[in-house]
Design an enzyme around this catalytic site. Structure first.
Site, PDB file in Angstrom:
ATOM      1  N   HIS A  43      48.772   8.273   8.964  1.00 32.52           N
ATOM      2  CA  HIS A  43      49.992   7.460   8.796  1.00 32.52           C
ATOM      3  C   HIS A  43      49.623   6.179   8.059  1.00 32.52           C
ATOM      4  CE1 HIS A  43      48.238   5.184  12.056  1.00 32.52           C
ATOM      5  NE2 HIS A  43      48.285   6.237  12.855  1.00 32.52           N
TER       6      HIS A  43
ATOM      7  N   SER B 137      51.004   4.866  15.091  1.00 32.50           N
ATOM      8  CA  SER B 137      50.038   5.611  15.880  1.00 32.50           C
ATOM      9  C   SER B 137      50.361   7.092  15.703  1.00 32.50           C
ATOM     10  CB  SER B 137      50.187   5.222  17.361  1.00 32.50           C
ATOM     11  OG  SER B 137      49.594   6.205  18.175  1.00 32.50           O
ATOM     12  N   SER B 138      49.327   7.921  15.681  1.00 32.51           N
ATOM     13  CA  SER B 138      49.580   9.365  15.549  1.00 32.51           C
ATOM     14  C   SER B 138      50.456   9.844  16.701  1.00 32.51           C
ATOM     15  CB  SER B 138      48.258  10.131  15.538  1.00 32.51           C
ATOM     16  OG  SER B 138      47.458   9.672  14.473  1.00 32.51           O
ATOM     17  N   ARG B 139      50.300   9.227  17.878  1.00 29.98           N
ATOM     18  CA  ARG B 139      51.065   9.669  19.050  1.00 29.98           C
ATOM     19  C   ARG B 139      52.552   9.315  18.942  1.00 29.98           C
ATOM     20  NH1 ARG B 139      46.043   8.405  21.925  1.00 29.98           N
ATOM     21  NH2 ARG B 139      45.292  10.333  22.890  1.00 29.98           N
TER      22      ARG B 139
ATOM     23  N   GLY C 282      48.869   3.278   8.959  1.00 29.76           N
ATOM     24  CA  GLY C 282      47.708   2.547   9.483  1.00 29.76           C
ATOM     25  C   GLY C 282      46.418   3.082   8.865  1.00 29.76           C
ATOM     26  N   HIS C 283      46.271   4.420   8.871  1.00 31.61           N
ATOM     27  CA  HIS C 283      45.080   5.025   8.258  1.00 31.61           C
ATOM     28  C   HIS C 283      45.038   4.715   6.760  1.00 31.61           C
ATOM     29  CE1 HIS C 283      45.913   7.984  11.663  1.00 31.61           C
ATOM     30  NE2 HIS C 283      44.672   7.608  11.929  1.00 31.61           N
TER      31      HIS C 283
ATOM     32  N   GLN D 290      37.841  -0.382  20.960  1.00 33.91           N
ATOM     33  CA  GLN D 290      36.974   0.564  20.252  1.00 33.91           C
ATOM     34  C   GLN D 290      36.155  -0.160  19.180  1.00 33.91           C
ATOM     35  OE1 GLN D 290      38.309   4.601  18.819  1.00 33.91           O
ATOM     36  NE2 GLN D 290      38.530   3.503  16.901  1.00 33.91           N
TER      37      GLN D 290
ATOM     38  N   MET E 276      41.220  10.834  13.424  1.00 35.09           N
ATOM     39  CA  MET E 276      41.517  12.089  14.124  1.00 35.09           C
ATOM     40  C   MET E 276      42.719  12.760  13.447  1.00 35.09           C
ATOM     41  SD  MET E 276      40.472  11.634  18.046  1.00 35.09           S
ATOM     42  CE  MET E 276      41.945  10.820  18.627  1.00 35.09           C
ATOM     43  N   GLY E 277      42.973  12.419  12.187  1.00 32.20           N
ATOM     44  CA  GLY E 277      44.038  13.073  11.430  1.00 32.20           C
ATOM     45  C   GLY E 277      45.420  12.602  11.827  1.00 32.20           C
TER      46      GLY E 277
HETATM   47  P1  AMP Z   1      42.661   7.555  14.972  1.00 32.22           P
HETATM   48  O1  AMP Z   1      42.995   8.617  13.968  1.00 32.22           O
HETATM   49  O2  AMP Z   1      43.773   7.250  15.913  1.00 32.22           O
HETATM   50  O3  AMP Z   1      41.333   7.808  15.646  1.00 32.22           O
HETATM   51  O4  AMP Z   1      42.460   6.221  14.134  1.00 32.22           O
HETATM   52  C1  AMP Z   1      41.551   6.147  13.064  1.00 32.22           C
HETATM   53  C2  AMP Z   1      41.436   4.705  12.638  1.00 32.22           C
HETATM   54  O5  AMP Z   1      42.705   4.236  12.198  1.00 32.22           O
HETATM   55  C3  AMP Z   1      40.982   3.784  13.761  1.00 32.22           C
HETATM   56  O6  AMP Z   1      40.043   2.856  13.250  1.00 32.22           O
HETATM   57  C4  AMP Z   1      42.269   3.105  14.158  1.00 32.22           C
HETATM   58  O7  AMP Z   1      42.094   1.823  14.724  1.00 32.22           O
HETATM   59  C5  AMP Z   1      42.985   3.009  12.828  1.00 32.22           C
HETATM   60  N1  AMP Z   1      44.426   2.825  13.040  1.00 32.22           N
HETATM   61  C6  AMP Z   1      45.249   3.601  13.793  1.00 32.22           C
HETATM   62  N2  AMP Z   1      46.492   3.078  13.810  1.00 32.22           N
HETATM   63  C7  AMP Z   1      46.456   1.947  13.085  1.00 32.22           C
HETATM   64  C8  AMP Z   1      47.425   0.955  12.737  1.00 32.22           C
HETATM   65  N3  AMP Z   1      48.675   1.025  13.159  1.00 32.22           N
HETATM   66  N4  AMP Z   1      47.031  -0.085  11.976  1.00 32.22           N
HETATM   67  C9  AMP Z   1      45.735  -0.177  11.554  1.00 32.22           C
HETATM   68  N5  AMP Z   1      44.780   0.728  11.840  1.00 32.22           N
HETATM   69  C10 AMP Z   1      45.126   1.777  12.589  1.00 32.22           C
END
Ligand code: AMP
Length: 281
Positions: free
Chosen positions: A32, A186-188, A34-35, A154, A28-29
């Site tokens: 960071h 986390s994006s948040r 993690g992505h 998820q 969802m953009g």
């Molecule tokens: P999102 O943009 O929040 O929908 O996340 C997209 C993907 O990135 C999802 O598969 C998340 O689980 C993964 N993701 C988000 N934060 C992390 C993180 N801190 N470490 C690993 N994967 C992450």
């Protein structure tokens, strides 16, 4: 070269003649570390890498933060360029949900996955996730799809989806990437101040303490969670929504005397920002 594509037909056309294996990272953009770890994993095993960037309205409840969700498409595109992503797919809402009816189609999910933990307070959230991922899978047709263990519930739903629809996709689970404080990226987190982030890092401390208490061997699962909740109650900024243990294999509630084979899950609001995390025991 990283190509930005907004149309489903267009990306279908280019991917039909792209080299395989094809790796896909739905996001969802507000990208960071993690992505980026997911992109790196895809880059390592795939010839073509696609990142989608779509804030999916269907996975937000009416009182949730869809409008306020962090968005920075230009920066996301730069990060994808640096990571040598081949295609960024950034569709409009109409591209994914062309009419009102298409916003109403839902996939019924197994209740033990969709109505527990985050599903309890976020009604319809996982149904929204499932439909958008199914649509994105249909458009991209990846060989491998990469998901973070950060959103572990998820991930269970995605695995169920792939099995249910017999999709020829390998789901790759990537470990949680954390800041040095232990706070999961986390994006948040963008909505938190530095002090807020420092307070939020106690969620991971509480998860680690619960696991340590199990490993020491004197505490049951419920007592370990209670100790961690008592620890977290010292921080008035933190409002815990749930702290639960679920079995690794079937996501059922964990036996109170279990010593391994499960995860602790937490969701909490810190200064009003909803964060989730988990740890394997
Ligand atoms: P999102 O943009 O929040 O929908 O996340 C997209 C993907 O990135 C999802 O598969 C998340 O689980 C993964 N993701 C988000 N934060 C992390 C993180 N801190 N470490 C690993 N994967 C992450």
């Amino acid at each position: 070269m990283t190509t930005l594509i907004k149309s489903s037909n267009e990306i279908k056309k280019v991917l039909a003649v792209s080299e395989r294996p094809l790796g896909f990272i739905p996001t969802m953009g507000a990208l960071h570390a993690g992505h980026i770890s997911l992109i790196k994993a895809a880059r390592e095993e795939c010839k073509t890498v696609v990142v989608s960037n779509f804030v999916n309205p269907l996975q937000f409840g009416p009182d949730e933060d869809f409008k306020k969700y962090p968005r920075d498409p230009e920066k996301d595109y730069k990060i994808c360029q640096e990571q040598k992503v081949d295609y960024v797919f950034a569709p409009s809402e109409d591209e994914i949900y062309p009419d009102d009816q298409s916003k109403k189609n839902i996939i019924s999910l197994p209740l033990e996955l969709s109505e527990t933990l985050c599903g309890k307070s976020r009604i319809g959230h996982f149904e929204g996730v499932a439909i958008v991922i199914k649509k994105l899978f249909d458009i991209i047709k990846p060989d491998y799809a990469y998901f973070g263990e950060k959103d572990l519930q998820q991930l269970y739903i995605i695995r169920w989806l792939v099995k249910e629809y017999n999709l020829p996709i390998f789901v790759r689970a990537c470990p949680i990437v954390r800041e040095t404080s232990g706070l999961a990226f986390s994006s948040r987190n963008k909505h938190l101040s530095n002090e807020g982030k420092a307070v939020a890092s106690n969620l991971y401390k509480a998860l680690k303490a619960a696991r340590a208490n199990i490993k020491i061997g004197i505490f049951t699962v419920s007592k370990s969670m209670l100790e961690s909740l008592i620890y977290l109650s010292r921080f008035p900024e933190i409002k815990v929504e749930y702290f639960e243990a679920r079995n690794k294999v079937n996501f059922a509630k964990t036996d109170d005397n279990a010593k391994s084979g499960f995860y602790f899950f937490i969701a909490a609001k810190t200064n009003g920002v909803r964060l989730i995390d988990n740890i394997e025991v």
